[in-house]
Design a protein around this motif. Structure first.
Motif, PDB file in Angstrom:
ATOM      1  N   PRO A   1      33.121 -45.779  -1.789  1.00  0.00           N
ATOM      2  CA  PRO A   1      32.876 -45.850  -3.235  1.00  0.00           C
ATOM      3  C   PRO A   1      31.736 -46.797  -3.567  1.00  0.00           C
ATOM      4  CG  PRO A   1      34.688 -47.294  -2.653  1.00  0.00           C
ATOM      5  CD  PRO A   1      34.265 -46.623  -1.375  1.00  0.00           C
ATOM      6  N   GLY A   2      31.302 -46.792  -4.810  1.00  0.00           N
ATOM      7  CA  GLY A   2      30.315 -47.748  -5.262  1.00  0.00           C
ATOM      8  C   GLY A   2      30.959 -49.104  -5.478  1.00  0.00           C
ATOM      9  N   GLY A   3      30.128 -50.090  -5.801  1.00  0.00           N
ATOM     10  CA  GLY A   3      30.663 -51.412  -6.089  1.00  0.00           C
ATOM     11  C   GLY A   3      30.935 -52.235  -4.858  1.00  0.00           C
ATOM     12  N   ASN A   4      31.759 -53.253  -5.013  1.00  0.00           N
ATOM     13  CA  ASN A   4      32.068 -54.212  -3.954  1.00  0.00           C
ATOM     14  C   ASN A   4      33.214 -53.696  -3.078  1.00  0.00           C
ATOM     15  OD1 ASN A   4      32.640 -56.402  -2.333  1.00  0.00           O
ATOM     16  ND2 ASN A   4      33.220 -57.774  -4.004  1.00  0.00           N
TER      17      ASN A   4
ATOM     18  N   TYR B   1      31.250 -45.999  13.015  1.00  0.00           N
ATOM     19  CA  TYR B   1      31.329 -45.098  14.164  1.00  0.00           C
ATOM     20  C   TYR B   1      31.094 -43.673  13.691  1.00  0.00           C
ATOM     21  CZ  TYR B   1      36.076 -43.760  12.681  1.00  0.00           C
ATOM     22  OH  TYR B   1      37.159 -43.298  11.970  1.00  0.00           O
ATOM     23  N   GLU B   2      30.749 -42.834  14.632  1.00  0.00           N
ATOM     24  CA  GLU B   2      30.477 -41.431  14.322  1.00  0.00           C
ATOM     25  C   GLU B   2      31.590 -40.560  14.885  1.00  0.00           C
ATOM     26  OE1 GLU B   2      27.158 -38.206  15.660  1.00  0.00           O
ATOM     27  OE2 GLU B   2      26.418 -40.177  15.041  1.00  0.00           O
ATOM     28  N   THR B   3      32.084 -39.635  14.100  1.00  0.00           N
ATOM     29  CA  THR B   3      33.086 -38.712  14.625  1.00  0.00           C
ATOM     30  C   THR B   3      32.412 -37.793  15.640  1.00  0.00           C
ATOM     31  OG1 THR B   3      32.720 -37.115  12.840  1.00  0.00           O
ATOM     32  CG2 THR B   3      34.448 -38.769  12.509  1.00  0.00           C
ATOM     33  N   PRO B   4      33.123 -37.393  16.679  1.00  0.00           N
ATOM     34  CA  PRO B   4      32.468 -36.692  17.792  1.00  0.00           C
ATOM     35  C   PRO B   4      32.147 -35.235  17.504  1.00  0.00           C
ATOM     36  CG  PRO B   4      34.823 -36.873  18.200  1.00  0.00           C
ATOM     37  CD  PRO B   4      34.549 -37.668  16.945  1.00  0.00           C
TER      38      PRO B   4
ATOM     39  N   GLU C   1      30.278 -36.848  11.421  1.00  0.00           N
ATOM     40  CA  GLU C   1      29.948 -37.668  10.266  1.00  0.00           C
ATOM     41  C   GLU C   1      30.119 -39.142  10.610  1.00  0.00           C
ATOM     42  OE1 GLU C   1      32.700 -36.584   7.208  1.00  0.00           O
ATOM     43  OE2 GLU C   1      34.310 -37.829   8.028  1.00  0.00           O
ATOM     44  N   TRP C   2      29.442 -39.983   9.841  1.00  0.00           N
ATOM     45  CA  TRP C   2      29.601 -41.417   9.998  1.00  0.00           C
ATOM     46  C   TRP C   2      30.784 -41.914   9.175  1.00  0.00           C
ATOM     47  CZ3 TRP C   2      27.747 -44.510  13.509  1.00  0.00           C
ATOM     48  CH2 TRP C   2      26.550 -44.193  14.160  1.00  0.00           C
ATOM     49  N   ARG C   3      31.480 -42.910   9.740  1.00  0.00           N
ATOM     50  CA  ARG C   3      32.542 -43.603   9.022  1.00  0.00           C
ATOM     51  C   ARG C   3      32.345 -45.095   9.197  1.00  0.00           C
ATOM     52  NH1 ARG C   3      37.874 -39.767  10.274  1.00  0.00           N
ATOM     53  NH2 ARG C   3      36.962 -37.891   9.319  1.00  0.00           N
ATOM     54  N   VAL C   4      32.740 -45.863   8.192  1.00  0.00           N
ATOM     55  CA  VAL C   4      32.603 -47.317   8.248  1.00  0.00           C
ATOM     56  C   VAL C   4      33.969 -47.959   8.073  1.00  0.00           C
ATOM     57  CG1 VAL C   4      30.223 -47.303   7.439  1.00  0.00           C
ATOM     58  CG2 VAL C   4      32.079 -47.452   5.768  1.00  0.00           C
ATOM     59  N   VAL C   5      34.130 -49.126   8.686  1.00  0.00           N
ATOM     60  CA  VAL C   5      35.386 -49.871   8.593  1.00  0.00           C
ATOM     61  C   VAL C   5      35.074 -51.266   8.082  1.00  0.00           C
ATOM     62  CG1 VAL C   5      37.389 -50.746   9.856  1.00  0.00           C
ATOM     63  CG2 VAL C   5      36.344 -48.570  10.531  1.00  0.00           C
ATOM     64  N   THR C   6      35.720 -51.673   6.995  1.00  0.00           N
ATOM     65  CA  THR C   6      35.479 -52.992   6.413  1.00  0.00           C
ATOM     66  C   THR C   6      36.237 -54.058   7.196  1.00  0.00           C
ATOM     67  OG1 THR C   6      37.364 -52.939   4.887  1.00  0.00           O
ATOM     68  CG2 THR C   6      35.302 -51.903   4.146  1.00  0.00           C
TER      69      THR C   6
ATOM     70  N   ALA D   1      38.346 -55.906   6.016  1.00  0.00           N
ATOM     71  CA  ALA D   1      39.731 -55.843   5.567  1.00  0.00           C
ATOM     72  C   ALA D   1      40.504 -54.723   6.251  1.00  0.00           C
ATOM     73  CB  ALA D   1      39.775 -55.646   4.052  1.00  0.00           C
ATOM     74  N   GLY D   2      39.813 -53.883   7.026  1.00  0.00           N
ATOM     75  CA  GLY D   2      40.481 -52.836   7.789  1.00  0.00           C
ATOM     76  C   GLY D   2      40.501 -51.467   7.136  1.00  0.00           C
ATOM     77  N   THR D   3      39.802 -51.290   6.022  1.00  0.00           N
ATOM     78  CA  THR D   3      39.779 -49.998   5.335  1.00  0.00           C
ATOM     79  C   THR D   3      38.670 -49.117   5.907  1.00  0.00           C
ATOM     80  OG1 THR D   3      40.535 -51.058   3.298  1.00  0.00           O
ATOM     81  CG2 THR D   3      39.624 -48.843   3.109  1.00  0.00           C
ATOM     82  N   THR D   4      39.019 -47.865   6.198  1.00  0.00           N
ATOM     83  CA  THR D   4      38.061 -46.903   6.722  1.00  0.00           C
ATOM     84  C   THR D   4      37.590 -45.970   5.605  1.00  0.00           C
ATOM     85  OG1 THR D   4      39.096 -46.927   8.908  1.00  0.00           O
ATOM     86  CG2 THR D   4      37.678 -45.052   8.415  1.00  0.00           C
ATOM     87  N   TYR D   5      36.268 -45.748   5.562  1.00  0.00           N
ATOM     88  CA  TYR D   5      35.698 -44.835   4.574  1.00  0.00           C
ATOM     89  C   TYR D   5      34.801 -43.820   5.270  1.00  0.00           C
ATOM     90  CZ  TYR D   5      36.936 -48.264   0.919  1.00  0.00           C
ATOM     91  OH  TYR D   5      37.594 -49.120   0.082  1.00  0.00           O
TER      92      TYR D   5
END
Length: 371
Positions: free
Chosen positions: A81-84, A92-95, A110-115, A117-121
């Protein structure tokens, strides 16, 4: 995240589909212990052997960690999402998949990111694979706050501030077709500059781009970017081996090191030294990649060698990461279960384990040049 890995993976992916299943079988049965680090860190003299054995495909075909497997099964991961959203821990990239015809299908990667705090987007706005099945890297700043990626929609690189919420699209257009095998991306700490290398390991020049103004500086193709900090890009020419400190406005100075080095770190906080691994004997590559050599960036002389203790038995260092202080450097190591980040005391060689990460495909960590 390490030199030559991505280029060799993409070259392997371009092999005829009829050969793919055999390559996968050889990887899974004959090359487990060496994994993809052989391709990443071997000297150029051994690169042909690595490609021939198919080791480079390991990051695409190996079994996934529980965290990544659960993420892929979930199917309900939200888009970034936008914002903080807070600083990132890793991306990481899905295979890619092998379809019924035994051909590689990367359309859903696709690319995914992990904060932290442990949240995956999900990061659908970041192109993961080109139409030619060349992987497209992302890059994360040293503090995890800034994220850079290539947008197919904008046909340009985008830098997102994950704390402040701002987003900057580079005025410099980059055609998708320019992104070749082993493309690299390096992001400055403040998110203002990116270094785009269209095809690692070739003489094709790269670009240092000011994403705010659109100003560009040509990066000689024989150099590879390590970092951009304090208005200076650190560039390395391997094998020879030269280090060039280039201001973001161009120019700069070059220092030559006597020896063959790889895995360069960013410049130390005092601006005097850089750490790297010296390659002397291909048969002793594991031990060589567990011994840091500190080099003087002013004179090119060797300062000292630092054997690293306390690492997983028999595993080489995959990459060097940011300096934590003037006396402690981070390194990345992988075994069959996890990817680990260690802090190394460059005086005594003692280590402390800082973080554990999954063995995710194309794991991208903050402050490490992404490829």
């Amino acid at each position: 995240m390490t030199r030559l890995r991505r280029a060799l993976n993409d070259l392997a992916e371009e092999a005829p589909s009829a050969d793919l299943s055999g390559m996968v079988d050889r990887i899974l049965t004959g090359n487990r212990r060496r994994r993809h680090t052989t391709a990443v860190l071997a000297a150029v003299a051994t690169v042909v052997t690595v490609v021939a054995t198919g080791t480079v495909m390991a990051t695409v075909t190996r079994s996934r960690s529980p965290e990544v497997a659960a993420s892929l099964r979930a199917g309900a991961i939200a888009d970034l999402p936008g914002g903080n959203v807070g600083p990132l821990e890793y991306a990481y990239e899905t295979p890619c998949k092998v379809d019924k015809r035994k051909a590689l299908d990367c359309s859903s990667a696709e690319w995914r990111v992990v904060t932290r705090a442990g949240t995956t987007y999900r990061l659908p706005q970041a192109l993961a694979m080109t139409a030619q099945n060349h992987r497209v890297p992302v890059s994360i700043s040293r503090d995890g706050r800034m994220l850079a990626y290539y947008s197919r929609k904008a046909r340009a690189h985008v830098v997102r501030d994950l704390v402040g919420g701002s987003e900057t699209t580079s005025p410099v257009t980059v055609k998708e077709s320019q992104i070749g095998a082993g493309s690299m991306l390096v992001l400055s700490d403040d998110g203002r500059h990116v270094v785009f290398d269209p095809r690692e390991g070739t003489k094709k020049p790269g670009l240092l781009i000011d994403v705010r103004t659109g100003t560009t500086v040509r990066v000689p193709g024989q150099y590879e970017a390590v970092s951009v900090r304090g208005g200076v890009a650190e560039l390395v020419r391997y094998l020879r081996t030269d280090l060039r400190l280039m201001p973001v406005t161009g120019g700069g100075r070059t220092v030559h090191f006597d020896g063959t080095f790889t895995g360069f770190s960013e410049i130390s906080p005092d601006g005097r030294t850089v750490a790297a691994f010296e390659r002397r004997d291909a048969k002793k590559w594991v031990q060589e990649l567990r011994t840091l050599t500190l080099l003087d960036v002013g004179t090119g002389r060797r300062v000292r060698e630092v054997p690293i203790g306390g690492l997983p038995e028999g595993e080489p260092v995959m990459a060097t990461g940011p300096w934590l202080s003037g006396s402690e450097l981070t390194v990345v190591v992988q075994d069959s279960k996890r990817t680990y980040v260690y802090g190394v005391d460059i005086g005594a060689g003692k280590t402390r384990r800082l973080a554990d990460h999954p063995n995710a495909p194309y794991l991208t960590l903050p402050g490490i040049a992404s490829n």
